[in-house]
Design a protein around this motif. Structure first.
Motif, PDB file in Angstrom:
ATOM      1  N   ARG A  99      58.302  30.741  92.322  1.00  0.00           N
ATOM      2  CA  ARG A  99      58.880  31.850  91.557  1.00  0.00           C
ATOM      3  C   ARG A  99      60.306  31.456  91.172  1.00  0.00           C
ATOM      4  NH1 ARG A  99      62.514  34.749  94.906  1.00  0.00           N
ATOM      5  NH2 ARG A  99      62.292  34.154  97.102  1.00  0.00           N
ATOM      6  N   ALA A 100      60.850  32.142  90.184  1.00  0.00           N
ATOM      7  CA  ALA A 100      62.234  31.869  89.802  1.00  0.00           C
ATOM      8  C   ALA A 100      63.161  32.579  90.783  1.00  0.00           C
ATOM      9  CB  ALA A 100      62.488  32.347  88.387  1.00  0.00           C
ATOM     10  N   GLY A 101      64.181  31.899  91.240  1.00  0.00           N
ATOM     11  CA  GLY A 101      65.157  32.515  92.135  1.00  0.00           C
ATOM     12  C   GLY A 101      66.238  33.250  91.366  1.00  0.00           C
ATOM     13  N   LYS A 102      67.252  33.688  92.109  1.00  0.00           N
ATOM     14  CA  LYS A 102      68.382  34.419  91.531  1.00  0.00           C
ATOM     15  C   LYS A 102      69.072  33.624  90.421  1.00  0.00           C
ATOM     16  CE  LYS A 102      72.988  35.646  93.306  1.00  0.00           C
ATOM     17  NZ  LYS A 102      73.751  35.988  94.524  1.00  0.00           N
ATOM     18  N   THR A 103      69.139  32.306  90.585  1.00  0.00           N
ATOM     19  CA  THR A 103      69.789  31.452  89.581  1.00  0.00           C
ATOM     20  C   THR A 103      68.833  31.072  88.456  1.00  0.00           C
ATOM     21  OG1 THR A 103      69.124  29.432  90.751  1.00  0.00           O
ATOM     22  CG2 THR A 103      71.283  30.374  91.339  1.00  0.00           C
ATOM     23  N   PRO A 106      63.555  27.110  90.288  1.00  0.00           N
ATOM     24  CA  PRO A 106      62.291  27.401  90.972  1.00  0.00           C
ATOM     25  C   PRO A 106      62.366  27.305  92.494  1.00  0.00           C
ATOM     26  CG  PRO A 106      62.196  25.251  89.902  1.00  0.00           C
ATOM     27  CD  PRO A 106      63.494  25.866  89.496  1.00  0.00           C
ATOM     28  N   LEU A 107      61.738  28.293  93.149  1.00  0.00           N
ATOM     29  CA  LEU A 107      61.615  28.323  94.607  1.00  0.00           C
ATOM     30  C   LEU A 107      60.141  28.191  94.942  1.00  0.00           C
ATOM     31  CD1 LEU A 107      63.994  31.357  95.356  1.00  0.00           C
ATOM     32  CD2 LEU A 107      64.563  28.906  95.275  1.00  0.00           C
ATOM     33  N   LEU A 108      59.797  27.190  95.738  1.00  0.00           N
ATOM     34  CA  LEU A 108      58.385  26.959  96.086  1.00  0.00           C
ATOM     35  C   LEU A 108      57.951  27.941  97.174  1.00  0.00           C
ATOM     36  CD1 LEU A 108      58.125  23.050  96.201  1.00  0.00           C
ATOM     37  CD2 LEU A 108      58.231  24.598  94.241  1.00  0.00           C
ATOM     38  N   ASP A 109      56.801  28.577  96.977  1.00  0.00           N
ATOM     39  CA  ASP A 109      56.294  29.571  97.941  1.00  0.00           C
ATOM     40  C   ASP A 109      56.145  28.968  99.336  1.00  0.00           C
ATOM     41  OD1 ASP A 109      56.122  31.107  95.704  1.00  0.00           O
ATOM     42  OD2 ASP A 109      53.971  31.541  95.871  1.00  0.00           O
ATOM     43  N   ASP A 110      55.764  27.685  99.405  1.00  0.00           N
ATOM     44  CA  ASP A 110      55.444  27.077 100.696  1.00  0.00           C
ATOM     45  C   ASP A 110      56.620  26.394 101.389  1.00  0.00           C
ATOM     46  OD1 ASP A 110      52.888  27.969 100.517  1.00  0.00           O
ATOM     47  OD2 ASP A 110      52.050  26.075  99.778  1.00  0.00           O
ATOM     48  N   ALA A 111      57.793  26.358 100.750  1.00  0.00           N
ATOM     49  CA  ALA A 111      58.957  25.729 101.407  1.00  0.00           C
ATOM     50  C   ALA A 111      59.311  26.526 102.658  1.00  0.00           C
ATOM     51  CB  ALA A 111      60.135  25.685 100.449  1.00  0.00           C
ATOM     52  N   ILE A 112      59.834  25.856 103.682  1.00  0.00           N
ATOM     53  CA  ILE A 112      60.172  26.589 104.920  1.00  0.00           C
ATOM     54  C   ILE A 112      61.488  27.353 104.753  1.00  0.00           C
ATOM     55  CG2 ILE A 112      58.859  25.051 106.442  1.00  0.00           C
ATOM     56  CD1 ILE A 112      61.611  23.854 107.321  1.00  0.00           C
ATOM     57  N   ALA A 113      62.340  26.893 103.842  1.00  0.00           N
ATOM     58  CA  ALA A 113      63.632  27.549 103.594  1.00  0.00           C
ATOM     59  C   ALA A 113      64.156  27.055 102.244  1.00  0.00           C
ATOM     60  CB  ALA A 113      64.620  27.201 104.701  1.00  0.00           C
ATOM     61  N   PHE A 114      65.135  27.754 101.717  1.00  0.00           N
ATOM     62  CA  PHE A 114      65.724  27.306 100.445  1.00  0.00           C
ATOM     63  C   PHE A 114      67.184  27.701 100.377  1.00  0.00           C
ATOM     64  CE2 PHE A 114      64.674  31.702  99.503  1.00  0.00           C
ATOM     65  CZ  PHE A 114      65.739  32.116  98.721  1.00  0.00           C
ATOM     66  N   VAL A 115      67.928  26.990  99.550  1.00  0.00           N
ATOM     67  CA  VAL A 115      69.234  27.468  99.086  1.00  0.00           C
ATOM     68  C   VAL A 115      69.253  27.329  97.564  1.00  0.00           C
ATOM     69  CG1 VAL A 115      70.530  26.976 101.201  1.00  0.00           C
ATOM     70  CG2 VAL A 115      70.412  25.227  99.432  1.00  0.00           C
ATOM     71  N   GLU A 116      70.007  28.221  96.929  1.00  0.00           N
ATOM     72  CA  GLU A 116      70.228  28.111  95.486  1.00  0.00           C
ATOM     73  C   GLU A 116      71.712  27.852  95.254  1.00  0.00           C
ATOM     74  OE1 GLU A 116      68.139  30.839  92.674  1.00  0.00           O
ATOM     75  OE2 GLU A 116      67.797  31.940  94.517  1.00  0.00           O
TER      76      GLU A 116
END
Ligand SMILES: Cc1cc2nc3c(=O)[nH]c(=O)nc-3n(C[C@H](O)[C@H](O)[C@H](O)COP(=O)(O)O)c2cc1C
Length: 159
Positions: A99-103, A106-116
């Motif tokens: 999905r598209a993040g705040k910025t 793209p943020l992957l549904d299956d990633a364990i964590a993310f930063v933007e």
């Protein structure tokens, strides 16, 4: 300098394995990256080494945002998928839930964590990679487990 020693020594620097996401004018791309590290607490900054001939660098230069999708130990196949250069922008993401993040990156549904991140500086003069400095403006954790590292994959990127 002993070229072999330089290669072995530089390859001893530990790295994670991430899917770096980029977005520009509604187009999305993502690639496997490993040259990433935190470089400031306040503000929270990360530095990313990114190939000058990649599609993603030119997208980052224009849109000034990127995401860092952090993978779990079992997610080498996902990293493998994003290693190839984009032939058509967006193609690599077609088969991977995101999905598209705040910025907008793209943020992957299956990633364990993310930063933007929002890009604050790009050092582009030296070498075959540019150094992109991004400020972390959003973060999330889906699964608080150990992250995939380059050593886990048996791959090298460095030397
Ligand atoms: C193990 C591994 C680590 C990589 N790390 C980086 C990296 O830190 N920075 C980078 O720009 N490319 C890195 N790459 C190469 C990119 O994944 C590759 O250039 C990608 O095709 C660029 O995609 P793009 O042209 O669609 O932007 C790495 C490749 C591998 C196999």
């Amino acid at each position: 300098m002993d070229a072999q020693a330089k290669k072995i020594a530089l390859r001893k620097i530990p790295h994670g394995v991430y899917i770096i996401g980029v977005a520009q004018d509604g187009q999305l791309n993502a690639f496997t990256g490993t040259w990433l590290t935190q470089v400031s607490f306040t503000p929270p900054l990360v530095a990313l080494g990114i190939r000058k001939d990649s599609h993603s660098l030119s997208m980052i230069q224009h849109a000034k945002v990127f995401s860092v999708n952090i993978l779990g130990k079992e997610q080498k196949p996902l990293a493998e998928h994003f290693v190839k250069p984009a032939t058509v922008i967006g193609e690599k993401l077609k088969t991977v839930a995101h999905r598209a993040g705040k910025t907008g990156a793209p943020l992957l549904d299956d990633a364990i964590a993310f930063v933007e991140c929002e890009v604050r500086e790009i050092a582009n003069e030296l070498g075959d990679h540019a150094v992109v400095i991004g400020e972390v403006v959003e973060a999330g954790v889906r699964n608080d487990v150990p992250a995939l590292t380059l050593i886990d994959t048996g791959w090298h990127y460095g030397g």
